[in-house]
Scaffold this motif. Structure first.
Motif: not given
Length: 402
Positions: A77-82, A141-145
């Motif tokens: 999750r931390a890596e996906l924050a940016p 990544v798709t989910s996070a975006v």
């Protein structure tokens, strides 16, 4: 005792994370160039944005993918924050979500092509393992975006709706100070709306929000200026801007029908055109007409005062209302007589059509009408008494709610 690090994935004798990490800056620039070349929206972005924020987030994603391969795990999750922060910025800038996702999909494809170019005949197991990892990365990544983009758009929409509600409230209150600096149309079609029961379709809270969003957006799609609204899941007030010379009523039916299709539920609307300073009076009238329409059980659609003039007038507080309704009290002991009299008026005093409607012989209609005349003293053949019968029926509908 620490866990042993997983064996590096190898392609052509070189670890996959090194294949990405060593040329990372050069690869990021190549990917951004591909975005600008293959995705129309990115082609229109200024060069400083491509070289700045777009390149930085691309480099970050390449570092994350490299770590995913090295440690054989999905991104944290931390890596996906940016990534989420970047997606939120794109939402604020108005970049369409499909363009944003296209860039991520293109980036993953280009990365995979670059890695495959180093694979040898003996690398099949590592190729399959790397493929599973990059699919997991792509899914995360798709989910996070998507989540960050939608959350930001909803927050923006909520802010816009708050501002819109404040404008509508100021218009209804005649608060000129609160409207200072607000650009208003010269005229509005003021529409009071009511939506059919959304629970009838088994809709949950999420479906209700989507329905409301589709309902609200439908009005804007069919308007040439900024629509103002104060709506919830049951309906509310919509102010559609009108051109100075546009007849106020002509588009009401089209607008209500379009909003109903978008929401997927029946919609009732009562409309009244007005200049901004007359919006409070127009809104009050539209809401009262809508209440009369719903109480009479009228079908969904657009209505105006002219459609329910008599019923509207009878709905105003008056001692005469009970007296009018009481003119037909002698028929209450025989519902067939009252039903026949109503059908006779509804068919334009056509005894044969009345008989067909009631599934009886025309002679039966004649008999019932004679009985009704004898009991009430009101003969529909007499124009003056016909008006009184019509008013009495309308009064009964008003008092009885239908």
């Amino acid at each position: 005792m620490s866990e042993e690090a997983p064996r590096p994935l190898m392609l052509g004798g070189v670890s996959v994370h090194d294949l990405l990490g060593r040329p990372l800056v050069r690869l990021a620039r190549r990917l951004v160039g591909a975005f600008a070349e293959e995705i129309p929206l990115y082609r229109r972005l200024p060069e400083e944005e491509l070289d700045g924020d777009i390149t930085r987030i691309t480099e970050h994603n390449l570092r994350v993918i490299s770590r995913v391969f090295r440690e054989r795990r999905p991104p944290t999750r931390a890596e996906l924050a940016p990534v989420r922060a970047s997606a939120a910025r794109r939402a604020r800038e108005g970049v369409p979500l499909d363009a944003l996702l296209a860039a991520y999909q293109l980036g993953v494809a280009k990365v995979w092509e670059s890695l495959f170019a180093h694979a040898g005949p003996g690398d099949l197991d590592d190729v399959l393992a790397a493929n599973r990892l990059i699919l997991r990365y792509s899914g995360a990544v798709t989910s996070a975006v998507c989540a960050a983009y939608v959350e930001e758009r909803e927050a923006m929409r909520s802010h816009e709706q708050d501002a819109m509600h404040a404008t509508v409230s100021a218009l209804l209150a005649g608060d000129r100070k609160a409207l200072a600096g607000v650009r208003l149309a010269s005229r509005y079609l003021v529409v009071a709306t009511a939506l059919g029961d959304e629970s009838a379709g088994g809709a949950g809270q999420m479906d209700g929000r989507r329905r409301l969003r589709r309902f609200r957006d439908a009005w804007q799609r069919h308007a040439t200026g900024q629509v103002l609204s104060a709506l919830d899941g049951t309906g509310g007030l919509v102010l559609v801007p009108l051109d100075a010379d546009e007849p106020g009523w002509c588009r009401a039916g089209e607008l209500v029908a379009a909003a109903s299709r978008a929401a997927g539920v029946p919609v009732w609307g009562a409309a009244e055109p007005a200049e901004p300073d007359r919006v409070p009076a127009a809104a009050k009238l539209a809401e009262e007409v809508l209440e009369v329409v719903r109480s009479l059980g009228r079908p969904p659609g657009a209505y105006r005062l002219a459609d329910v003039l008599l019923e509207y007038q009878l709905s105003r507080p008056s001692e005469a209302l009970t007296g009018l309704a009481g003119l037909l009290d002698p028929l209450l002991g025989n519902p067939d007589l009252l039903r026949t009299l109503k059908a006779y008026l509804d068919t334009g005093l056509d005894r044969r059509r009345t008989a067909e409607l009631l599934h009886v012989h025309p002679n039966t209609v004649d008999y019932r009408l004679r009985r009704a005349v004898a009991l009430t003293g009101l003969d529909p053949v007499d124009p003056d008494q016909l008006q009184r019968i019509g008013a009495a029926l309308a009064a009964r509908r008003t008092l009885n709610g239908g």
